[in-house]
Design a protein around this motif. Structure first.
Motif, mmCIF file in Angstrom:
data_model
loop_
_atom_site.group_PDB
_atom_site.id
_atom_site.type_symbol
_atom_site.label_atom_id
_atom_site.label_comp_id
_atom_site.label_asym_id
_atom_site.label_seq_id
_atom_site.Cartn_x
_atom_site.Cartn_y
_atom_site.Cartn_z
ATOM 1 N N ALA A 74 41.878 10.251 79.352
ATOM 2 C CA ALA A 74 41.832 9.517 78.085
ATOM 3 C C ALA A 74 40.442 9.577 77.457
ATOM 4 C CB ALA A 74 42.252 8.068 78.310
ATOM 5 N N VAL A 75 39.406 9.382 78.262
ATOM 6 C CA VAL A 75 38.030 9.405 77.749
ATOM 7 C C VAL A 75 37.735 10.735 77.063
ATOM 8 C CG1 VAL A 75 35.605 9.540 78.447
ATOM 9 C CG2 VAL A 75 37.060 7.715 79.357
ATOM 10 N N ASN A 76 38.153 11.823 77.688
ATOM 11 C CA ASN A 76 37.815 13.158 77.195
ATOM 12 C C ASN A 76 38.926 13.823 76.383
ATOM 13 O OD1 ASN A 76 35.099 13.559 78.656
ATOM 14 N ND2 ASN A 76 36.452 12.931 80.315
ATOM 15 N N ASP A 77 40.018 13.089 76.135
ATOM 16 C CA ASP A 77 41.162 13.618 75.375
ATOM 17 C C ASP A 77 41.558 14.996 75.914
ATOM 18 O OD1 ASP A 77 43.179 13.812 73.463
ATOM 19 O OD2 ASP A 77 41.843 14.620 71.927
ATOM 20 N N GLU A 78 41.603 15.125 77.228
ATOM 21 C CA GLU A 78 41.773 16.430 77.859
ATOM 22 C C GLU A 78 43.067 17.134 77.466
ATOM 23 O OE1 GLU A 78 41.094 16.359 82.099
ATOM 24 O OE2 GLU A 78 39.430 14.967 81.857
ATOM 25 N N LEU A 79 44.170 16.415 77.436
ATOM 26 C CA LEU A 79 45.449 17.065 77.163
ATOM 27 C C LEU A 79 45.577 17.439 75.687
ATOM 28 C CD1 LEU A 79 47.841 14.951 79.417
ATOM 29 C CD2 LEU A 79 46.528 17.009 79.977
ATOM 30 N N GLY A 80 45.092 16.574 74.806
ATOM 31 C CA GLY A 80 45.120 16.897 73.384
ATOM 32 C C GLY A 80 44.245 18.090 73.061
ATOM 33 N N VAL A 81 43.053 18.121 73.635
ATOM 34 C CA VAL A 81 42.132 19.241 73.423
ATOM 35 C C VAL A 81 42.739 20.533 73.953
ATOM 36 C CG1 VAL A 81 39.926 20.225 74.183
ATOM 37 C CG2 VAL A 81 40.020 17.874 73.353
ATOM 38 N N LEU A 82 43.361 20.467 75.134
ATOM 39 C CA LEU A 82 43.971 21.661 75.724
ATOM 40 C C LEU A 82 45.057 22.226 74.816
ATOM 41 C CD1 LEU A 82 44.478 23.661 78.041
ATOM 42 C CD2 LEU A 82 45.949 21.918 79.104
ATOM 43 N N GLU A 83 45.933 21.362 74.334
ATOM 44 C CA GLU A 83 47.040 21.827 73.491
ATOM 45 C C GLU A 83 46.521 22.445 72.195
ATOM 46 O OE1 GLU A 83 51.600 20.646 72.778
ATOM 47 O OE2 GLU A 83 50.220 19.078 73.416
ATOM 48 N N ARG A 84 45.542 21.789 71.580
ATOM 49 C CA ARG A 84 44.996 22.303 70.318
ATOM 50 C C ARG A 84 44.258 23.630 70.527
ATOM 51 N NH1 ARG A 84 44.035 16.697 69.816
ATOM 52 N NH2 ARG A 84 41.842 16.880 70.416
ATOM 53 N N THR A 85 43.611 23.774 71.672
ATOM 54 C CA THR A 85 42.874 25.017 71.942
ATOM 55 C C THR A 85 43.814 26.170 72.254
ATOM 56 O OG1 THR A 85 41.037 23.702 72.833
ATOM 57 C CG2 THR A 85 41.022 26.057 73.300
ATOM 58 N N LEU A 86 44.884 25.911 72.988
ATOM 59 C CA LEU A 86 45.840 26.975 73.295
ATOM 60 C C LEU A 86 46.463 27.536 72.020
ATOM 61 C CD1 LEU A 86 47.582 25.544 76.493
ATOM 62 C CD2 LEU A 86 46.015 27.485 76.369
ATOM 63 N N ASP A 87 46.569 26.703 70.979
ATOM 64 C CA ASP A 87 47.077 27.197 69.696
ATOM 65 C C ASP A 87 46.138 28.240 69.085
ATOM 66 O OD1 ASP A 87 49.422 25.695 69.644
ATOM 67 O OD2 ASP A 87 48.451 23.973 68.702
ATOM 68 N N GLN A 88 44.862 28.185 69.445
ATOM 69 C CA GLN A 88 43.876 29.127 68.905
ATOM 70 C C GLN A 88 43.825 30.443 69.693
ATOM 71 O OE1 GLN A 88 39.938 27.260 68.578
ATOM 72 N NE2 GLN A 88 40.917 25.260 68.551
ATOM 73 N N VAL A 89 44.263 30.399 70.942
ATOM 74 C CA VAL A 89 44.056 31.538 71.853
ATOM 75 C C VAL A 89 44.647 32.841 71.325
ATOM 76 C CG1 VAL A 89 44.795 32.461 74.092
ATOM 77 C CG2 VAL A 89 43.695 30.231 73.978
ATOM 78 N N ILE A 90 45.908 32.795 70.911
ATOM 79 C CA ILE A 90 46.561 34.028 70.451
ATOM 80 C C ILE A 90 45.826 34.613 69.243
ATOM 81 C CG2 ILE A 90 48.658 34.927 69.367
ATOM 82 C CD1 ILE A 90 48.964 34.691 72.340
ATOM 83 N N ARG A 91 45.340 33.741 68.365
ATOM 84 C CA ARG A 91 44.601 34.227 67.191
ATOM 85 C C ARG A 91 43.272 34.878 67.581
ATOM 86 N NH1 ARG A 91 46.086 29.024 65.161
ATOM 87 N NH2 ARG A 91 43.918 28.298 65.279
#
Length: 310
Positions: free
Chosen positions: A212-229
């Protein structure tokens, strides 16, 4: 302070991601630079490595380690800035991206970071010291409903409501300041019989607070959306996860890249126009060997998934 971290699934990850020794590769979780060091050893003089980490200690360690290597570019930012950072460096597209999720050993082992339930320290758990939200803020200021939700959602803690009840009662007497105080509260909340079995009684609560402190799961999901690009055709991404919540996100995201139709079965013709963006290198995740787990117990829950852009 030396940043020492035992890298998990080192050989499997690097060999699974690297294909072109002259390409550009991104270590999104630089940490102790274990993966980056092996990656660099396999790159030619034309290859490049970008290392991202929001922890200033990890970046400082890497600057010393790689100061003589012109192939290395270091970025002191959360990996959520992946695409933006690569654009600013003019290094898009890249041939490989890797993630080693979770907490690095120095963050766990240095008491003052406040990650560990085994050492008494100020409640913190911030991977980025500039983050305004710490574990102390969450424990003392969030509502009982918010606390119960994160303990259940991120820690899968079956005693979440009882633990929160005890936290709320304790903070009415005064602010909860340290990891030791929180551990004592959790131990009082969980019945003795339940404490005798399974992992440390505070493990799930501390995991939930850290996420929760580091918003780890939200950050992971948003970053994976960038990977293919960010990947060039044929480029690969490898992700090491350490708990089921992370692994579920990675598995579902990679499956979404396969281009399977998501229309309801009642539709006579596909309307979603799903197109495959990537293929899976391994249908099942790669797990650490028994020898690695014996030498590094923190590797026990690690899973590696690799996908290749079409």
């Amino acid at each position: 302070m030396e940043f020492h971290h035992v890298t998990v699934l080192l050989k499997e990850t690097v060999e699974g991601v690297i294909k072109d020794p002259s390409g550009t590769y991104v270590d999104c979780t630089l940490g102790g630079a274990g993966h980056s060091t092996l990656l660099l050893s396999k790159l030619s003089s034309a290859g490049k490595l970008v290392g991202l980490d929001q922890d200033p200690l990890a970046i400082a360690n890497a600057r010393l380690k790689f100061k003589e290597d012109p192939r290395v570019f270091l970025v002191n930012r959360n990996f959520e800035s992946l695409e933006e950072s690569l654009q600013s460096l003019e290094l898009l597209p890249v041939q490989g991206i890797l993630f080693d999720l979770g907490v690095s050993s120095p963050q766990l082992d240095e008491a003052e970071r406040g990650f560990s339930y085994m050492q008494d320290a100020e409640l913190d758990m911030r991977m980025n010291p500039q983050n305004p939200i710490s574990a102390k803020v969450i424990v003392n200021e969030w509502t009982p409903g918010q606390l119960s939700e994160i303990l259940w959602k991120y820690g899968e803690e079956k005693w979440s409501k009882r633990i929160v009840e005890f936290i709320v009662n304790a903070r009415e007497e005064g602010s909860i300041e340290t990891t030791g105080e929180l551990v004592d509260i959790i131990k009082k909340a969980i019945p003795a019989g339940a404490r005798r079995e399974g992992p440390h009684p505070a493990k799930r609560t501390f995991q939930a607070l850290r996420i929760a402190v580091n918003d780890e799961l939200g950050v992971l999901e948003r970053t994976l959306d960038q990977v293919i690009r960010c990947l060039a055709p044929g480029g690969r991404v490898g992700v090491i996860t350490f708990h089921s919540l992370e692994d579920r996100i990675v598995k579902e995201k990679m499956n979404s890249w396969l281009g399977r139709c998501s229309c309801p079965p009642s539709f006579p013709i596909c309307q979603c126009n799903a197109k495959p963006l990537a293929r899976l290198i391994n249908r099942k995740p790669i797990l650490p060997s028994s020898q690695e787990v014996e030498g590094n117990p923190r590797a026990r829950s690690a899973k590696l998934r690799i996908a290749e852009k079409l």
